[in-house]
Scaffold this active site. Structure first.
Site, PDB file in Angstrom:
ATOM      1  N   GLU A   1     -71.205   4.191  42.185  1.00 29.07           N
ATOM      2  CA  GLU A   1     -71.400   5.643  42.219  1.00 29.07           C
ATOM      3  C   GLU A   1     -71.608   6.126  40.794  1.00 29.07           C
ATOM      4  O   GLU A   1     -71.504   5.352  39.842  1.00 29.07           O
ATOM      5  CB  GLU A   1     -70.195   6.322  42.871  1.00 29.07           C
ATOM      6  CG  GLU A   1     -70.033   5.943  44.339  1.00 29.07           C
ATOM      7  CD  GLU A   1     -68.821   6.560  44.996  1.00 29.07           C
ATOM      8  OE1 GLU A   1     -68.620   7.771  44.854  1.00 29.07           O
ATOM      9  OE2 GLU A   1     -68.057   5.816  45.644  1.00 29.07           O
TER      10      GLU A   1
ATOM     11  N   HIS B   1     -68.940  18.809  43.070  1.00 31.63           N
ATOM     12  CA  HIS B   1     -69.655  17.613  43.542  1.00 31.63           C
ATOM     13  C   HIS B   1     -71.131  17.982  43.585  1.00 31.63           C
ATOM     14  O   HIS B   1     -71.491  19.028  44.136  1.00 31.63           O
ATOM     15  CB  HIS B   1     -69.156  17.194  44.923  1.00 31.63           C
ATOM     16  CG  HIS B   1     -69.597  15.813  45.297  1.00 31.63           C
ATOM     17  ND1 HIS B   1     -70.922  15.513  45.563  1.00 31.63           N
ATOM     18  CD2 HIS B   1     -68.912  14.656  45.407  1.00 31.63           C
ATOM     19  CE1 HIS B   1     -71.015  14.214  45.839  1.00 31.63           C
ATOM     20  NE2 HIS B   1     -69.816  13.668  45.752  1.00 31.63           N
TER      21      HIS B   1
ATOM     22  N   ARG C   1     -70.655  12.962  37.448  1.00 32.23           N
ATOM     23  CA  ARG C   1     -71.035  14.097  38.295  1.00 32.23           C
ATOM     24  C   ARG C   1     -71.024  15.448  37.594  1.00 32.23           C
ATOM     25  O   ARG C   1     -71.725  16.357  38.036  1.00 32.23           O
ATOM     26  CB  ARG C   1     -70.205  14.123  39.581  1.00 32.23           C
ATOM     27  CG  ARG C   1     -68.746  14.056  39.439  1.00 32.23           C
ATOM     28  CD  ARG C   1     -68.072  14.221  40.802  1.00 32.23           C
ATOM     29  NE  ARG C   1     -68.176  13.038  41.650  1.00 32.23           N
ATOM     30  CZ  ARG C   1     -67.180  12.582  42.419  1.00 32.23           C
ATOM     31  NH1 ARG C   1     -66.027  13.203  42.421  1.00 32.23           N
ATOM     32  NH2 ARG C   1     -67.332  11.533  43.165  1.00 32.23           N
TER      33      ARG C   1
ATOM     34  N   HIS D   1     -65.228  20.456  44.410  1.00 34.50           N
ATOM     35  CA  HIS D   1     -64.837  19.169  44.990  1.00 34.50           C
ATOM     36  C   HIS D   1     -63.412  18.769  44.638  1.00 34.50           C
ATOM     37  O   HIS D   1     -62.671  18.265  45.489  1.00 34.50           O
ATOM     38  CB  HIS D   1     -65.804  18.091  44.495  1.00 34.50           C
ATOM     39  CG  HIS D   1     -65.615  16.747  45.134  1.00 34.50           C
ATOM     40  ND1 HIS D   1     -65.734  16.550  46.482  1.00 34.50           N
ATOM     41  CD2 HIS D   1     -65.315  15.528  44.601  1.00 34.50           C
ATOM     42  CE1 HIS D   1     -65.532  15.268  46.769  1.00 34.50           C
ATOM     43  NE2 HIS D   1     -65.264  14.627  45.648  1.00 34.50           N
TER      44      HIS D   1
ATOM     45  N   ARG E   1     -63.492  13.837  36.822  1.00 34.54           N
ATOM     46  CA  ARG E   1     -63.057  12.584  37.445  1.00 34.54           C
ATOM     47  C   ARG E   1     -64.235  11.649  37.723  1.00 34.54           C
ATOM     48  O   ARG E   1     -65.278  12.068  38.227  1.00 34.54           O
ATOM     49  CB  ARG E   1     -62.322  12.893  38.754  1.00 34.54           C
ATOM     50  CG  ARG E   1     -61.943  11.653  39.534  1.00 34.54           C
ATOM     51  CD  ARG E   1     -60.996  11.952  40.649  1.00 34.54           C
ATOM     52  NE  ARG E   1     -61.555  12.738  41.718  1.00 34.54           N
ATOM     53  CZ  ARG E   1     -62.417  12.311  42.615  1.00 34.54           C
ATOM     54  NH1 ARG E   1     -62.893  11.056  42.565  1.00 34.54           N
ATOM     55  NH2 ARG E   1     -62.846  13.108  43.564  1.00 34.54           N
TER      56      ARG E   1
HETATM   57  C1  SIN Z   1     -68.228  10.748  47.308  1.00 36.28           C
HETATM   58  O1  SIN Z   1     -68.234   9.946  48.225  1.00 36.28           O
HETATM   59  O2  SIN Z   1     -69.222  11.127  46.715  1.00 36.28           O
HETATM   60  C2  SIN Z   1     -66.916  11.317  46.846  1.00 36.28           C
HETATM   61  C3  SIN Z   1     -66.170  10.286  46.155  1.00 36.28           C
HETATM   62  C4  SIN Z   1     -65.179  10.890  45.226  1.00 36.28           C
HETATM   63  O3  SIN Z   1     -64.880  12.084  45.286  1.00 36.28           O
HETATM   64  O4  SIN Z   1     -64.714  10.149  44.358  1.00 36.28           O
END
Ligand code: SIN
Length: 440
Positions: free
Chosen positions: A111, A225, A267, A329, A364
């Site tokens: 990610e 997010h 993010r 988020h 985060r």
């Molecule tokens: C996501 O699946 O994008 C959220 C994961 C997260 O908040 O770490």
């Protein structure tokens, strides 16, 4: 009514349940939740849990976490989650959690902000899988009682010590005498009009901390997010489109169909770039997540939940661009805790999103929240397991019994007042983009 337990836990997300899992069998434990067991943000977690894939990844994992957090993190706390990740993932496996595998090996995804594939997951419903297995485990334990539809009205403070809580269940007020009290009440998503969180998560633990002058830290560190599905008519919770979609090849495009940001940056950067782009085209308050480079078969197999949710809303992910906009988020700040999850009040612990361990800095890293919940729940439980009653069990009992239940209506009023105070306090600390998101 007055009841006695060794440990009172408020919240049934990963932090509350996993703390209970790690407490000694001879401790009497009460877990309460104000709604139903599964009404928690952990249950919604899609992406996965970051973990140390091999020991050679330790430095890079630490560095990715610090870099995403803009180096405002607490290094000792980051090192704790990284060093303890494998053990806790193994514990989850032993509790039956079914992470995706390639034949016998765990499958790792990636990610934003991660320099390596190091995230274990269960398709796109990792939280659900983990919480279901934790519920199975705690429900099988005779020393653990779980009460749904039960609200924490207040903690009980004696000098600078927490000696339990006042709870309400079916209009009955019950005082709980407890050796240790654990706040695992989650974040604050419910106070925003655009969030990926469950609406009922409204900063209850933080209001209580404010009321009792318990130290808080970095409360203005809030996270958007980047990829929540844009639905004009929906207020409150938006459909999250997991970062792992980008980890598996998704790209972000503007209203003209152009790529304008590397989708795998942390993010905060991706959200900022999207907001800038949206500002350029006020008639189109969204940009697009493009998954059309993936086959329908791949998408249905890897992201069955998201695929179905998009389809319900008329989007075929293999063909259609998905309109997205950033939404609230996560709250990186919270009740200040040490490396054993202890707050500034004796015998009171805070774990998960309500707490601030310093792991996340001001942004985060993806999939570090469930990991933080696991590591610091276990630390708290290990600390509580060693708590010995210093001969003051009797005193605690007397103090709790002396609480005047008639004064409870005042407590309820005070809760509303403190919730409002907390929101005003927070509003005073955050920047323009965020203020627009508040729903009150
Ligand atoms: C996501 O699946 O994008 C959220 C994961 C997260 O908040 O770490």
């Amino acid at each position: 009514m007055n009841k006695k337990y060794d440990v009172l836990i408020i919240g049934t997300g990963i932090a509350g349940l996993y703390t209970a899992c790690n407490l000694k069998d001879n401790l009497r434990v009460l877990i309460i939740t104000k709604n139903k067991l599964r009404d928690c943000n952990s249950y919604l977690a899609q992406g996965g849990i970051s973990t140390l894939r091999d020991i050679g990844d330790k430095e890079a994992f630490i560095e990715d976490t610090l870099k995403a957090g803009n180096y405002k993190n607490k290094l000792e706390a980051v090192t704790q989650i990284v060093e303890n990740s494998t053990d806790n993932i193994n514990r989850l496996l032993s509790l039956g959690v079914d992470f995706d595998k390639d034949i016998d090996e765990l499958n790792y995804t990636r990610e934003g902000g991660h320099s390596k594939f190091r995230i274990v997951h269960s398709k796109d419903e990792t939280g659900k899988e983990v919480i279901e297995k934790l519920i199975n485990y705690v429900s099988s334990k005779e020393n653990i009682t779980i009460l749904e539809d039960t609200t924490l009205l207040d903690i009980i403070q004696y000098k600078n010590r927490c000696i339990g809580g006042i709870i309400e269940r079916s209009s009955e007020i019950i005082t709980i005498n407890a050796k240790a009290t654990v706040l695992a009440t989650g974040g604050i998503g419910g106070i925003f009009n655009s969030t990926t969180n469950i609406e009922t998560i409204t900063g209850d633990g933080l209001s209580i901390a404010l009321k009792h002058n318990i130290l808080m830290k970095d409360i203005s560190y809030l996270q958007l997010h980047p990829t929540a599905l844009y639905e004009e008519e929906v207020r409150g919770r938006k459909l999250l489109l997991s970062e792992s979609l980008r980890g598996e090849g998704g790209v972000i495009r503007n209203a003209l169909g152009e790529k304008f940001v590397n989708p795998l940056l942390p993010r905060d950067i991706v959200s900022r770039e999207i907001l800038k782009e949206i500002c350029k085209t006020p008639q189109t308050p969204y940009v697009f997540l493009d998954m059309t480079n993936k086959s329908k078969e791949f998408l249905i197999n890897r992201f069955p939940y998201i695929y179905e949710q998009c389809l319900k809303r008329g989007y075929r992910m293999e063909k259609d661009l998905l309109p997205i906009a950033p939404a609230h988020h996560y709250c990186m700040g919270g009740i200040q805790v040490d490396l054993n999850s202890k707050t500034s009040m004796k015998d009171l612990y805070a774990i998960g999103e309500v707490s601030c361990t310093g792991v996340h800095g001001n942004n985060r890293l993806a999939s570090n929240s469930l990991l933080e919940g696991l590591v610091f729940s276990r630390k708290a439980a290990q600390h509580i397991n060693l708590l010995v009653d210093e001969g003051d069990d009797k005193l605690r009992g007397e103090l709790v019994e002396r609480i005047n239940l008639k004064a409870i209506s005042d407590v309820k009023n005070a809760n509303e007042e403190y919730k409002y105070k907390f929101i005003s306090y927070l509003k005073g600390k955050v920047n323009g983009e965020y203020v627009k998101l508040f729903n009150c």
